[in-house]
Write a protein that holds these residues in place. Structure first.
Motif, short mmCIF file in Angstrom:
data_model
loop_
_atom_site.label_atom_id
_atom_site.label_comp_id
_atom_site.label_asym_id
_atom_site.label_seq_id
_atom_site.Cartn_x
_atom_site.Cartn_y
_atom_site.Cartn_z
N GLY A 25 0.84 -1.20 0.00
CA GLY A 25 0.00 0.00 0.00
C GLY A 25 0.87 1.24 0.00
O GLY A 25 2.10 1.16 -0.05
N ALA A 26 0.21 2.39 0.09
CA ALA A 26 0.91 3.67 -0.03
C ALA A 26 1.96 3.88 1.05
O ALA A 26 2.95 4.58 0.85
CB ALA A 26 -0.11 4.80 0.01
N GLU A 31 7.70 4.19 4.65
CA GLU A 31 8.51 3.21 5.37
C GLU A 31 9.94 3.18 4.80
O GLU A 31 10.93 3.22 5.56
CB GLU A 31 7.86 1.83 5.21
N ALA A 32 10.05 3.15 3.47
CA ALA A 32 11.38 3.12 2.84
C ALA A 32 12.12 4.42 3.06
O ALA A 32 13.34 4.44 3.20
CB ALA A 32 11.24 2.82 1.35
N GLU A 33 11.38 5.50 3.07
CA GLU A 33 11.97 6.83 3.28
C GLU A 33 12.57 6.92 4.68
O GLU A 33 13.66 7.46 4.88
CB GLU A 33 10.85 7.86 3.12
N ARG A 34 11.83 6.40 5.65
CA ARG A 34 12.26 6.47 7.05
C ARG A 34 13.61 5.80 7.25
O ARG A 34 14.50 6.33 7.88
CB ARG A 34 11.20 5.78 7.94
N LEU A 37 17.78 1.38 4.42
CA LEU A 37 18.48 0.11 4.58
C LEU A 37 17.62 -0.91 5.32
O LEU A 37 17.64 -2.10 4.99
CB LEU A 37 19.83 0.33 5.28
N ALA A 38 16.85 -0.44 6.30
CA ALA A 38 15.95 -1.36 7.01
C ALA A 38 14.89 -1.89 6.06
O ALA A 38 14.47 -3.06 6.13
CB ALA A 38 15.30 -0.65 8.20
N PHE A 39 14.46 -1.02 5.14
CA PHE A 39 13.46 -1.44 4.15
C PHE A 39 14.02 -2.57 3.27
O PHE A 39 13.38 -3.62 3.08
CB PHE A 39 13.06 -0.24 3.29
N TRP A 40 15.24 -2.39 2.77
CA TRP A 40 15.83 -3.44 1.91
C TRP A 40 16.15 -4.69 2.72
O TRP A 40 16.10 -5.81 2.22
CB TRP A 40 17.07 -2.92 1.18
#
Ligand code: WT7
Length: 646
Positions: A25-26, A31-34, A37-40
């Motif tokens: 979702g949006a 989340e990735a912006e925050r 590296l945690a996102f990946w």
């Protein structure tokens, strides 16, 4: 919807039902912006690792990145075995459709057996981890099996598109140092068997690294045989054990080399490695297409010889346990409805194809798709070049029935996976724009000095943060890697080679290559490569090649040649000879659409050919600024020589 809707900024919101059940979702952007590296890192957790990483990214020596440092995994295990272990062995991995109409259904359990057998066969042939294996195959399941068998034992595959010439194959074998070539007698194209083995024989004769040629029988054509070197797949692979214990390799272990055209005549061996690559292709395949492994039937129409085939026929779909279609032949064989027939037959839900194909379908007319039940489709994808709004709308209406979001994905052989594209359950779509950097990706549009540009100003596309599936280097040429991609704006900014602009909403529009690289039917061909092929012909003294816009193929190759004094003929026959010469030299995709014989070429005072002016001619436009030419009468000379309609 008409084109005026688009001009007025009409947007296509995500279908409600799709949005409600979408994989992402949006909130994914925030989340990735925050924490990028945690996102990946969480994307990497979708895979199965034999050993966890200690560090997500090591960027201490840019532009040489290491992702998931210390992690270990086996790529083939992730693509095949783990799904069988999880109880999905009976799920279909590929519905394969041969051009003549023969079919094969391959389950994950069967794929596992085949991959293990092929891995054991390669081991028996002495292939070791790190060795390169060339794959020169038609679109048959053994091509996928060969790739995965390499990955399983840590060998590096180097797939060469079956439409490339023996010359192209030979130079890639030499550059990569391949020890084995996997090929077949041939494949079916346009209703007839087309041979592959003769090109392998010619290529291998001119190289010295290849020990064995492993040949799949597909067309039953007669083939020349070199005893001791050539081996039939059915003799060597079929008798192997279906047991093979996968070894875990380092996250940065090389997975494959894929050659692509650059601005010089020598193609670049783009190197992709393991953990980061699989992380991003798997995640992007799942997010960009909203892939639901239990219900979707996914079809990427590309050839396995291109990066699109690697990432979205093989690695992404298999890592996600998708059921995919694999089709051997051309869209018009035996009739123009062949693709639509396949969609109807297998209930394809997601179709990923290229604008050039859509424009060909447009030429054939909407009656063709209208004759088939395409109601199973729910998401459409586009890749390879900008999709013009007209083609977008046609695709949306006539193939997508007005209900399917179109995901226009910008990426490159070098990026390994999607980089700029809308998400089908999130984005309000804008036909013609690839729109938004993928979550976790930082893309900017900058001017020549690297300053970020504001709304609606045309500039250059750059990527400002490393990403997991990025190329790691150019095989054997770290300097060229740095020079080509990471020197224009410093070693931490990736220069993509594409022009782009951002509109008022911040959406990105890709505007094509800014270097001497053409895009013909979504395939990259360098002007220099075609020029060197032309001047290698005894009749040609000098050549200049440009990509001219073409209503079907995006760009068409137009060559201007100056003949040698000794050339006996300058007419149509020679032009045909030269076109065929290039097709034989590089491959049919590089065959010039048009060759014009001229007396002189427009050059600057420093001797550089002014391709811009030649492009004006090739596209039948008023000439641009000619003041920097040594001799501005040259252009009149060229124009006078042209046939009336060009
Ligand atoms: C070049 C990369 C990515 C696999 C296919 C081609 C152009 C690709 C798009 C798109 C506008 C696109 C770019 C890029 N390109 N996709 N959706 N919109 N342009 O891979 O051979 O490495 O070519 O293709 O110019 O740089 P490739």
């Amino acid at each position: 919807m008409s084109e005026s809707d688009v001009q007025e900024g009409h947007r296509f919101p995500a279908p409600e039902q799709l949005a409600a059940q979408a994989n992402v979702g949006a909130d994914v952007y925030a989340e990735a912006e925050r924490d990028r590296l945690a996102f990946w890192e969480s994307a990497a957790r979708r895979l199965s690792w034999a050993q966890e990483w200690d560090q997500v990214l090591d960027w201490s020596n840019p532009p040489f990145a290491k992702w998931f440092v210390g992690g270990k995994l086996n790529i083939a295990y992730n693509c095949v075995d783990r799904h069988v272990e999880d109880g999905h062995g009976e799920q279909v991995a590929y519905h394969w459709e041969g051009e003549p109409g023969d079919t094969r259904t391959i389950t994950y359990a069967q794929l596992k057996d085949e991959v293990c057998k092929a891995a054991n066969a390669l081991l028996e042939l002495g292939v070791q981890a790190g060795d390169r294996v060339a794959v020169y195959m038609p679109m048959i399941p053994e091509a996928v099996v060969a790739m995965l068998a390499c990955a399983r034992i840590g060998a590096v595959h180097m797939v060469v598109f079956g439409g490339f010439s023996s010359d192209a194959l030979a130079s890639r074998i030499t550059d990569s140092g391949a020890v084995v070539v996997v090929t077949s007698d041939g494949g079916y194209r346009r209703g007839a068997p087309s041979a592959l083995k003769p090109a392998v024989d010619e290529a291998v004769a001119r190289t010295d690294s290849v020990r064995n040629v492993l040949v799949v029988r597909r067309t039953e054509q007669d083939v020349e045989w070199t005893e001791g070197r050539d081996l039939w797949w059915h003799d060597v692979v079929d008798r192997q054990s279906t047991e093979h214990t996968p070894e875990a390799f380092d996250a940065e272990h090389p997975l494959y080399i894929m050659y692509t055209s650059g601005t010089t005549a020598k193609p670049k061996g783009i190197l992709h490695t393991s953990g980061g690559y699989l992380t991003q292709v798997a995640y992007s395949h799942w997010a960009s297409f909203d892939l639901k492994p239990d219900t979707d039937v996914f079809w990427t129409s590309a050839d396995i010889g291109w990066v699109t085939g690697h990432s979205y026929i093989v690695y992404g779909p298999l890592a996600n346990r998708a059921t995919s279609i694999m089709y051997e032949g051309t869209p018009e064989t035996p009739h123009r409805g062949r693709w639509f027939e396949i969609i109807e037959k297998y209930g394809v839900t997601i179709l990923y194809t290229a604008p050039t194909v859509i424009r060909t379908f447009m030429k054939w007319g909407e009656d063709v798709p209208a004759g088939f039940d395409l109601s199973s489709l729910r998401v459409l994808g586009s890749v390879g070049e900008p999709i013009n709004p007209e083609a977008w709308l046609w695709y949306h209406k006539n193939i997508g029935g007005g209900r399917c979001p179109i995901v226009d994905t910008w990426w490159q052989t070098e990026t390994g996976a999607h980089m700029i594209n809308p998400l089908p359950g999130v984005t309000d779509l804008k036909p013609g724009s690839a729109q938004t950097p993928f979550p976790g990706i930082s893309a900017k549009v900058v001017d020549d000095e690297g300053n970020e540009l504001g709304d609606d100003t045309t500039g250059l596309l750059v990527l400002t943060e490393p990403w997991p599936s990025m190329l790691r280097t150019i095989w054997g040429d770290d300097d060229r890697y740095v020079d080509t991609y990471w020197s224009r704006f410093g070693t931490e900014v990736y220069f993509a080679g594409d022009g782009a602009k951002k509109d008022d909403d911040g959406d990105i529009w890709l505007l094509g290559r800014v270097d001497d690289v053409m895009n013909v039917s979504g395939h990259r061909i360098s002007t220099t490569e075609v020029e060197s092929s032309l001047v290698a012909h005894p009749a040609v003294a000098e050549a200049a090649v440009v990509g001219a816009s073409d209503p079907t193929t995006g760009q068409g190759i137009v060559a201007f040649v100056i003949l040698r004094g000794s050339a006996e003929d300058s007419g149509d026959e020679l032009v045909q000879t030269l076109r065929t010469h290039v097709a034989r030299d590089i491959g049919p995709i590089a065959k010039p659409r048009q060759i014009m014989v001229v007396q002189e070429l427009p050059k600057t005072r420093s001797g550089k050919i002014m391709r811009r002016l030649l492009r004006d001619i090739a596209e039948n436009r008023e000439l641009g600024d000619v003041t920097t030419l040594t001799d501005s009468s040259v252009m009149n000379l060229i124009k006078d020589k042209l046939p009336a309609n060009s």
